[in-house]
Design a protein around this motif. Structure first.
Motif, PDB file in Angstrom:
ATOM      1  N   GLN A   1       8.993  13.054  70.543  1.00 48.69           N
ATOM      2  CA  GLN A   1       9.854  12.269  70.931  1.00 48.69           C
ATOM      3  C   GLN A   1      10.727  11.862  69.726  1.00 48.69           C
ATOM      4  O   GLN A   1      10.272  11.678  68.771  1.00 48.69           O
ATOM      5  N   ARG A   2      12.005  11.528  70.142  1.00 42.46           N
ATOM      6  CA  ARG A   2      12.940  10.914  69.007  1.00 42.46           C
ATOM      7  C   ARG A   2      12.648   9.623  68.458  1.00 42.46           C
ATOM      8  O   ARG A   2      11.993   8.895  69.243  1.00 42.46           O
ATOM      9  N   SER A   3      13.234   9.380  67.291  1.00 47.27           N
ATOM     10  CA  SER A   3      12.933   8.071  67.079  1.00 47.27           C
ATOM     11  C   SER A   3      13.924   6.998  67.948  1.00 47.27           C
ATOM     12  O   SER A   3      13.377   5.818  68.139  1.00 47.27           O
ATOM     13  N   ASP A   4      14.797   7.248  68.800  1.00 48.20           N
ATOM     14  CA  ASP A   4      15.248   6.090  69.910  1.00 48.20           C
ATOM     15  C   ASP A   4      14.329   6.051  71.170  1.00 48.20           C
ATOM     16  O   ASP A   4      14.866   5.339  71.873  1.00 48.20           O
ATOM     17  N   GLY A   5      13.177   6.947  70.953  1.00 46.81           N
ATOM     18  CA  GLY A   5      12.553   6.950  72.394  1.00 46.81           C
ATOM     19  C   GLY A   5      12.529   7.888  73.310  1.00 46.81           C
ATOM     20  O   GLY A   5      11.806   7.905  74.511  1.00 46.81           O
ATOM     21  N   SER A   6      13.671   8.791  73.126  1.00 47.22           N
ATOM     22  CA  SER A   6      14.079   9.546  74.081  1.00 47.22           C
ATOM     23  C   SER A   6      13.220  10.867  73.814  1.00 47.22           C
ATOM     24  O   SER A   6      12.650  11.415  72.912  1.00 47.22           O
ATOM     25  N   THR A   7      13.078  11.841  74.868  1.00 52.51           N
ATOM     26  CA  THR A   7      12.133  12.909  74.665  1.00 52.51           C
ATOM     27  C   THR A   7      13.140  14.075  74.110  1.00 52.51           C
ATOM     28  O   THR A   7      14.197  14.464  74.371  1.00 52.51           O
ATOM     29  N   GLU A   8      12.193  14.899  73.093  1.00 50.36           N
ATOM     30  CA  GLU A   8      13.035  15.937  72.645  1.00 50.36           C
ATOM     31  C   GLU A   8      12.348  17.241  73.325  1.00 50.36           C
ATOM     32  O   GLU A   8      11.366  17.386  73.683  1.00 50.36           O
ATOM     33  N   TRP A   9      13.405  18.008  73.428  1.00 52.94           N
ATOM     34  CA  TRP A   9      13.065  19.251  74.093  1.00 52.94           C
ATOM     35  C   TRP A   9      13.313  20.453  73.265  1.00 52.94           C
ATOM     36  O   TRP A   9      14.382  20.352  72.386  1.00 52.94           O
ATOM     37  N   ALA A  10      12.659  21.787  73.494  1.00 51.85           N
ATOM     38  CA  ALA A  10      13.028  22.984  72.731  1.00 51.85           C
ATOM     39  C   ALA A  10      12.816  24.016  73.642  1.00 51.85           C
ATOM     40  O   ALA A  10      12.113  24.098  74.482  1.00 51.85           O
ATOM     41  N   GLU A  11      13.660  25.072  73.569  1.00 51.07           N
ATOM     42  CA  GLU A  11      13.651  26.443  74.372  1.00 51.07           C
ATOM     43  C   GLU A  11      12.537  27.055  74.103  1.00 51.07           C
ATOM     44  O   GLU A  11      11.981  27.051  72.758  1.00 51.07           O
ATOM     45  N   ASP A  12      11.859  27.895  74.902  1.00 61.44           N
ATOM     46  CA  ASP A  12      10.741  28.959  74.757  1.00 61.44           C
ATOM     47  C   ASP A  12      10.707  29.923  75.518  1.00 61.44           C
ATOM     48  O   ASP A  12      11.104  29.755  76.687  1.00 61.44           O
ATOM     49  N   TRP A  13      10.499  31.167  75.105  1.00 60.23           N
ATOM     50  CA  TRP A  13      10.679  32.421  75.765  1.00 60.23           C
ATOM     51  C   TRP A  13       9.592  32.419  76.750  1.00 60.23           C
ATOM     52  O   TRP A  13       8.547  32.077  76.658  1.00 60.23           O
ATOM     53  N   ALA A  14      10.038  32.930  78.055  1.00 59.48           N
ATOM     54  CA  ALA A  14       9.003  32.888  79.132  1.00 59.48           C
ATOM     55  C   ALA A  14       8.936  34.072  79.968  1.00 59.48           C
ATOM     56  O   ALA A  14       9.952  35.062  79.673  1.00 59.48           O
ATOM     57  N   PRO A  15       7.965  34.422  80.307  1.00 61.86           N
ATOM     58  CA  PRO A  15       7.934  35.630  81.304  1.00 61.86           C
ATOM     59  C   PRO A  15       8.944  35.544  82.461  1.00 61.86           C
ATOM     60  O   PRO A  15       9.596  34.652  82.757  1.00 61.86           O
ATOM     61  N   LEU A  16       9.416  36.682  82.745  1.00 59.45           N
ATOM     62  CA  LEU A  16      10.694  36.719  83.670  1.00 59.45           C
ATOM     63  C   LEU A  16      10.579  35.943  84.822  1.00 59.45           C
ATOM     64  O   LEU A  16      11.680  35.262  85.413  1.00 59.45           O
ATOM     65  N   PRO A  17       9.513  36.060  85.674  1.00 61.89           N
ATOM     66  CA  PRO A  17       9.525  34.939  86.732  1.00 61.89           C
ATOM     67  C   PRO A  17       9.139  33.680  86.590  1.00 61.89           C
ATOM     68  O   PRO A  17       9.225  32.910  87.362  1.00 61.89           O
ATOM     69  N   ASP A  18       8.891  33.090  85.295  1.00 65.45           N
ATOM     70  CA  ASP A  18       8.508  31.908  85.057  1.00 65.45           C
ATOM     71  C   ASP A  18       9.490  30.732  84.226  1.00 65.45           C
ATOM     72  O   ASP A  18       9.147  29.900  84.354  1.00 65.45           O
ATOM     73  N   GLY A  19      10.743  31.418  83.817  1.00 60.57           N
ATOM     74  CA  GLY A  19      11.564  30.740  83.182  1.00 60.57           C
ATOM     75  C   GLY A  19      12.395  30.031  84.134  1.00 60.57           C
ATOM     76  O   GLY A  19      12.222  29.918  85.268  1.00 60.57           O
TER      77      GLY A  19
END
Length: 284
Positions: A214-232
């Motif tokens: 969570q960022r300091s302003d209360g919003s959600t922080e997101w990040a990319e993550d490698w996923a198996p081909l059927p799951d991204g």
């Protein structure tokens, strides 16, 4: 379509192990990673990758690359180079190596964002590609520009602006569906139609965005993550439908950086999945 694997995604295998394992699983080709990398205690995708050929002294390795590839019965989908387009001497070396191997085409990398003003980066890179196209014609090969997040060509729209007017037989674009999840996503069919004759190659991987805090302003922080081909988050079924709609029948190269499955299982299952998506049936 023909299917290959980019060896950035096979770090635990030596070149011989990679070629023989992929051939045994039924892959059509291989895309060798060529770059000078950092050593690592354990093999990883970007450092200590055992299936990577060094750029330093590359010319001395060409007979071995050719022997390993051909003895496994594989074709080259291309050469996965990391030489920046501005480094003309090394671009020339990669073009010469690609021609000597009969590999057909080689990737050169595009400038990262914020390494200069975008208009100037764009203009300089256009001049570099114009030069590279001329040299590629001399060698009878082509140069590939990959759609890649955090570079000046994260989308098909940006890429067509960069390459439009160059000879599509000598400069083409790699469409990378996984990279577009991170940045540059456009409707698949529109992107392919925009690129037209410049759609020269396809890379397939998948990515999922996950909340990481969570960022300091209360919003959600997101990040990319490698996923198996059927799951991204990339809809690969729709992606292959769009490729079929524009009549694409070239190479599809997998670079799966997920680690849910062990490497051999991952490559095996990816090939089966790609064949399903493309409507192909395994023979043998």
């Amino acid at each position: 379509m023909r299917f290959s694997v980019f060896t950035a995604s096979t770090p635990q295998w030596t070149p011989s192990q990679a070629a023989n394992a992929l051939a045994a699983q039924g892959w059509d080709g291989i895309e060798w990673r060529v770059t000078d990398q950092q050593p690592a205690a354990e093999p990883g995708f970007w450092a200590g990758n055992r299936a990577t050929w060094p750029l330093a002294g590359l010319e001395d390795h060409l007979p071995e690359i050719a022997r390993i590839t051909r003895s496994a019965g594989l074709d080259y989908s291309g050469i996965g180079g990391y030489v920046p387009s501005r480094e003309r001497a090394d671009v020339e070396r990669m073009l010469a190596a690609t021609a000597a191997l009969g590999a057909g085409r080689v990737r050169v990398t595009m400038p990262a964002l914020r390494t200069g003003r975008y208009p100037e980066l764009f203009d300089t890179t256009r001049r570099d590609l114009d030069w590279a196209a001329g040299r590629a014609a001399e060698y009878g090969v082509s140069v590939l520009v990959e759609l890649h997040h955090k570079t000046i060509v994260s989308s098909a729209s940006a890429a067509i602006r960069l390459v439009d007017g160059l000879d599509p037989a000598r400069v083409g674009v790699i469409h990378d569906v996984g990279n577009l999840v991170i940045e540059g996503h456009e409707d698949y069919l529109a992107g392919f139609e925009m690129l037209g004759p410049y759609l020269a190659h396809v890379h397939v991987k998948n990515v999922a965005w996950r909340p990481v805090g969570q960022r300091s302003d209360g919003s959600t922080e997101w990040a990319e993550d490698w996923a198996p081909l059927p799951d991204g988050q990339a809809d690969l079924g729709a992606y292959f439908d769009a490729l079929g709609a524009v009549g694409y029948d070239g190479w599809v190269t997998v670079e799966d950086f997920s680690t849910v499955q062990p490497l051999a299982e991952r490559t095996r299952d990816n090939l089966a999945y790609l064949r399903t998506l493309s409507g192909q049936v395994a023979t043998g």
